[in-house]
Enzyme design. Structure first.
Site: not given
Ligand code: CP
Ligand code: NVA
Length: 303
Positions: A103, A130, A133, A221, A261, A289
């Site tokens: 990340r 991402h 996700q 988001d 998310c 996830r």
């Protein structure tokens, strides 16, 4: 054969279906005798340059449950943080590890690790993408509806974010209609919108009432993604008309599901009444996830 997950485009529709079958079986078989351990004797590096709750914990737990050893690396505390190059880091880590989860800010860092190392690399969020996700969100949609064809998901807010980019890609691959409702200042990336990836469709519009009509899922988001804090005041002002509140929810189908998310900034992009309503499936997304990332690791890093 897929080796890395750098953007999300690596998985075509049939690979996504195989991935989700595996994720569903890992979910139902979790903790039961016979659960697979394809990462036994393997160590997976986890390089994080940005904050995380879900991604870090779900990967660490997932690696452990698959029989492997997670090695967490705070990027700023490694020699990368003091200027060691990405190619040299990739060559060194490939001598110890069996895979890398990263990340960070720049997509080119993730791609540089993949190009210069000899082990699979998984993008756990960059400024641009991402994919873990977004693939999990698709899995959650499939879990709730049993289909992709005919599904409409409307995204409200920052249409230029990593989540918007990744959701555009996976929606096209899976075959759903993805409507991005965002102001011109945060319109979706034209090149990603134009990519030909599958049977799904993507459209950008600015009027929430039109965009939300007949939506099966609404996605939002944060308005200020990690790394964009200096733009916070402008972002909050420009994106305010795109808040997911009860009035907007009522514009969609009566049984619409709300996705995010997480982390949510309650009172900004989403209100408490929506977040805490029975429409919200945000914690199912968070749980999934774990299952989807285990399936990704089995596919890329298992023998
Ligand atoms: N959704 C997500 O990636 O959460 P974290 O930032 O907590 O990992
Ligand atoms: N767009 C958000 C996603 C967080 C999981 C960010 O990059 O901060």
């Amino acid at each position: 054969m897929v080796k890395h997950l750098l953007t999300g485009k690596e998985f075509d529709r049939s690979a996504v279906e195989r991935l989700f079958d595996l994720a569903a079986s890992l979910k139902s078989g979790r903790g039961k005798p016979g659960a697979p351990k394809p990462l036994a004797e393997k160590s997976i590096g986890m390089i994080f340059a940005k904050s995380s709750t879900r991604t870090r914990v779900s990967f660490e737990v997932g690696i452990h449950e698959l029989g492997g050893q997670p090695v967490f690396l705070d990027e700023g505390k490694t020699q990368m943080g003091r200027g060691e190059s990405v190619p040299d880091t990739a060559r060194v880590l490939s001598r110890y590890l069996h895979g890398i989860v990263i990340r960070t800010f720049e997509q080119k860092e993730v791609e540089g690790l993949a190009e210069n190392g000899s082990i699979p690399v998984i993008n756990a969020l960059t400024n641009e993408f991402h994919p873990c996700q977004a693939l999990t969100d698709l899995f959650t949609i499939y879990e709730k509806t049993g289909k992709f064809d005919g599904v409409k998901m409307t995204y409200l807010g920052d249409g230029a974010s990593n989540m918007a980019n990744s959701l555009m890609q996976v929606s096209k691959i899976a075959g759903i209609h993805f409507e991005i409702c965002a102001p011109a200042e945060f319109r979706p990336d034209a090149a990603i919108m134009a990519e030909k990836l599958g049977t799904g469709t993507v459209n950008w519009s600015t009027d929430p009432a039109n965009a939300l009509r007949d939506a099966d899922f609404i996605y939002t988001d944060v308005w200020v993604s990690m790394g964009f804090e200096k733009e916070a005041a402008d972002r909050l002002r420009i994106l305010k008309p795109y808040q997911l509140n009860w009035q907007r929810l009522a514009m969609a189908k009566p049984d619409v599901k709300v996705m995010h998310c997480l982390p949510a900034h309650r009172g900004e992009e989403i209100t408490d009444d929506v977040m805490d309503s029975t429409h919200a499936i945000v914690f199912d997304e968070a749980e999934n996830r774990l299952h989807v990332q285990k399936a990704i690791m089995m596919t890329l890093m298992g023998d």
